[in-house]
Design a protein around this motif. Structure first.
Motif, short mmCIF file in Angstrom:
data_model
loop_
_atom_site.label_atom_id
_atom_site.label_comp_id
_atom_site.label_asym_id
_atom_site.label_seq_id
_atom_site.Cartn_x
_atom_site.Cartn_y
_atom_site.Cartn_z
N ALA A 174 -60.01 38.45 51.80
CA ALA A 174 -59.50 38.26 53.04
C ALA A 174 -59.37 36.53 53.04
CB ALA A 174 -60.42 38.91 54.10
N ARG A 178 -56.61 34.65 54.53
CA ARG A 178 -56.22 33.63 55.78
C ARG A 178 -55.95 32.59 55.85
NH1 ARG A 178 -59.30 35.63 59.75
NH2 ARG A 178 -60.21 37.41 58.44
N ARG A 179 -55.44 31.83 54.40
CA ARG A 179 -54.96 30.46 53.94
C ARG A 179 -53.28 30.37 53.81
NH1 ARG A 179 -58.85 28.58 49.17
NH2 ARG A 179 -60.93 28.70 50.47
N ARG A 182 -51.44 32.58 58.75
CA ARG A 182 -52.09 32.00 60.20
C ARG A 182 -52.08 33.47 61.48
NH1 ARG A 182 -49.03 26.34 61.57
NH2 ARG A 182 -49.87 25.78 60.45
N GLN A 183 -51.09 34.45 61.30
CA GLN A 183 -50.95 35.40 62.09
C GLN A 183 -51.12 36.94 61.41
OE1 GLN A 183 -49.35 34.67 65.93
NE2 GLN A 183 -47.45 34.95 65.13
N PRO A 184 -50.91 37.74 61.20
CA PRO A 184 -50.50 38.61 60.92
C PRO A 184 -48.90 39.15 60.96
CG PRO A 184 -52.80 39.43 62.38
CD PRO A 184 -51.96 38.58 63.06
N GLY A 216 -56.39 43.23 53.53
CA GLY A 216 -55.90 42.03 54.09
C GLY A 216 -55.16 42.47 56.14
N ILE A 219 -55.37 40.28 58.95
CA ILE A 219 -55.24 38.99 58.80
C ILE A 219 -53.32 38.95 58.10
CG2 ILE A 219 -55.79 37.21 56.92
CD1 ILE A 219 -58.75 38.83 57.06
N ALA A 220 -53.18 39.40 57.36
CA ALA A 220 -51.97 39.51 56.72
C ALA A 220 -50.41 40.28 57.62
CB ALA A 220 -51.33 39.78 54.73
N HIS A 222 -50.39 43.27 60.14
CA HIS A 222 -52.00 44.63 61.38
C HIS A 222 -52.60 46.12 61.18
CE1 HIS A 222 -50.14 42.11 64.52
NE2 HIS A 222 -48.59 42.13 64.51
#
Length: 270
Positions: A174, A178-179, A182-184, A216, A219-220, A222
């Motif tokens: 994760a 996350r890098r 920036r948002q899912p 994910g 993070i990547a 929803h």
């Protein structure tokens, strides 16, 4: 321009009998998958002879790499034999035998995954993205430099509590996601991955991919219910285990645009 190291395969070689041509002793029919997987291009055999160091009669079936513009395939007027150029042309490397007593698997540029080490990961990501979602405009790629872990089943304590047995590995994955995000991302998504394992342990691609999908969530994307296309590939690399990951927007009749959407306040779920 979209210059990248691109696989080129020689399909056949013919002697050149034209006096008004490029002066080459032979022409080669080649296939460049990034330009067209179904079309053969006619070109001079001279640069391929020089790169391989063999007579032109031994070129058929050989794989090469050239630094080409994959976004600008030649038109019909550019395939007369003398107009195509092959910058950086070299013989495509094959994967060597990994252990004594194990049959050698020769991976060439004609396969889905091109030969070579980590330096070819961007090309692998491009190919995987094209296979998943041809023509996709929104594509995210990243490399996770660690042994790809599989998804483990939840464990149960003696007092009846349930916990994730792979929680630490999922959290580590994760962090890499996350890098990159920036948002899912919302809506339908396609996820592809090339898992380079350090050994020949029996593990299926869906199990490896499930680890990525769970890591994910939030993070990547929803929720991994948004993933409506997926493609796991497993390869062997004892020295550089890693995961080459591709995420792209996907169009599907099963619309997932409402996954993760906030509901209006005051409206109860029924």
């Amino acid at each position: 321009m979209g210059l990248s190291w691109t696989p080129v395969r020689v399909l056949a070689v013919t002697d050149c009998e034209r006096t008004d041509c490029c002066g080459a002793p032979a022409h080669a029919w080649v296939r460049v998958e990034a330009w067209s997987p179904r079309r053969a291009f006619l070109t001079s055999a001279v640069p391929f002879v020089r790169a391989a160091g063999v007579p032109h009669g031994e070129l058929a079936g050989r794989a090469f790499l050239a630094e080409l513009d994959v976004t600008a395939p030649p038109g019909n007027t550019d395939t007369g034999g003398e107009r195509l150029e092959w910058p950086g042309l070299q013989v495509a490397p094959s994967i060597p035998e990994q252990s004594v007593g194990t049959p050698t698997v020769q991976m060439t540029a004609s396969t889905l995954m091109p030969a070579g080490g980590p330096e070819m990961d961007q090309e692998r990501a491009r190919r995987l993205a094209r296979a998943l979602v041809p023509g996709a405009l929104s594509v995210k790629t990243l490399v996770i430099p660690r042994t790809p872990p599989g998804k483990l089943r939840p464990r149960h304590t003696k007092d009846g509590h349930t916990y994730k047995a792979d929680g630490d590995k999922e959290a580590a994955t994760a962090l890499y996601l996350r890098r990159a995000f920036r948002q899912p991302w919302g809506g339908n998504l396609a996820v592809g991955a090339v898992f380079f394992r350090p050994d020949r342990q029996r593990i299926d691609g869906d199990n490896l991919l499930k680890h990525i999908l769970d890591a994910g969530n939030g993070i990547a994307w929803h929720d991994d219910a948004q993933i409506t296309a997926s493609y796991p590939v497993i390869e062997l690399d004892r020295k550089n285990p890693r995961t080459v990951l591709v995420v792209a927007r996907h169009v599907s009749s099963l619309d997932r645009s409402n996954v993760g959407a906030k509901r209006p306040r005051g409206r109860k779920r029924r």
